[in-house]
Design an enzyme around this catalytic site. Sequence first.
Site, short mmCIF file in Angstrom:
data_model
loop_
_atom_site.label_atom_id
_atom_site.label_comp_id
_atom_site.label_asym_id
_atom_site.label_seq_id
_atom_site.Cartn_x
_atom_site.Cartn_y
_atom_site.Cartn_z
N ASP A 94 0.79 -1.24 0.01
CA ASP A 94 0.12 -0.02 -0.11
C ASP A 94 0.89 1.39 -0.05
OD1 ASP A 94 -2.48 -1.43 -0.18
OD2 ASP A 94 -2.98 -1.11 2.07
N ARG B 125 -0.26 -1.63 8.07
CA ARG B 125 0.60 -0.37 7.28
C ARG B 125 1.54 0.26 8.04
NH1 ARG B 125 -3.04 3.25 3.63
NH2 ARG B 125 -0.79 3.52 2.64
N ARG C 226 -10.24 5.36 10.69
CA ARG C 226 -8.66 5.18 10.64
C ARG C 226 -8.20 6.25 11.71
NH1 ARG C 226 -6.23 2.56 6.57
NH2 ARG C 226 -7.78 0.86 5.51
N HIS D 198 -11.59 7.34 4.61
CA HIS D 198 -10.71 8.32 4.63
C HIS D 198 -11.31 9.64 4.33
CE1 HIS D 198 -6.56 6.13 4.73
NE2 HIS D 198 -6.70 6.43 5.73
N CYS E 126 -5.43 9.45 -3.62
CA CYS E 126 -4.60 8.35 -2.56
C CYS E 126 -3.12 8.37 -2.90
CB CYS E 126 -5.21 6.97 -2.52
SG CYS E 126 -6.89 7.09 -1.73
#
Length: 299
Positions: A87, A112, A157, A186, A289
């Site tokens: 990612d 992550r 998140r 997000h 992103c």
Amino acid sequence: MQNTAAREAAAPATAPAVTSDRIQQHRRYLMCRPGYFTVSYEINPWMHQAVPTDTAKAVQQWQTLYDTYLALGHEVELIDPVEGLPDMVYTANGGFIIDGTALGVRFSVAQRRGEEQPFMDWFAANGFDVVRPTAIQEGEGDILLVGETILAGYGFRSDVASHAEIAKVFGREVVSLKLVNPSFYHLDTAICVLDPVQGPGGVEKANIAYLPSAFDDASRAVLAERYPDAIVVPEADGAVFGINAASDGRNVFISPRATGFDALLRERGYHPVHVDLSELLLGGGGIKCCTLELRGGRS
């Protein structure tokens, strides 16, 4: 060499945008080639391990976005991908930067956390003053600069407690917005900043586009009050990740599937530029992103 898709994306679209005084602002971005992209875990509703991914296709689509930015005169810096961190391509989650100060991230998901140090190391090596965060937040995925104001998302998140830290680090007003739809986990999946420069050389008041249903009632009220001229994006465009877009003030880089958003942008005098990142959407990411704003630091 710039590929054909990028040249076509950078060229004026068939249906011309309304003649306007929109000013293209020079931008500097950080991107990461998705050489190790795959879906090996599921941490958002878009990710499904049972659906096969095509890394070569992901790289090809990413390259088109990269080439398109360059074709329109923007600068793009690259951070090296790290094997085992698929990612990292979603660089917007790697930090948040204003005036040469880079606030690192603390991911809420274990998968992550390995990305945190590589991004902070890159910032330090490239002339940024790095601040290691104490609260959980996921960078420009949940933190957006609109004029002099910082919009900060929470609910999935990022921890709302991080907003006080963001305000302290940057000395700016931080407006908290609660996300309530897990498909828009997000802030940058539900808000697009249309004007990156407010004030001299830019617009009088920076504007946004957003998807109301992604937010709770209180946050919707805040957005409606602060941005009465915002573009309200149709639900159908949210469903195809169409709001996860980047803008230089004139050109707005969007998914070709976001047809309603496209039409609304043209009505306001923006120029939609279509870039298809369908393969990277399998990981729950899109154009924004993959695009981290670098404000200040080494030029």
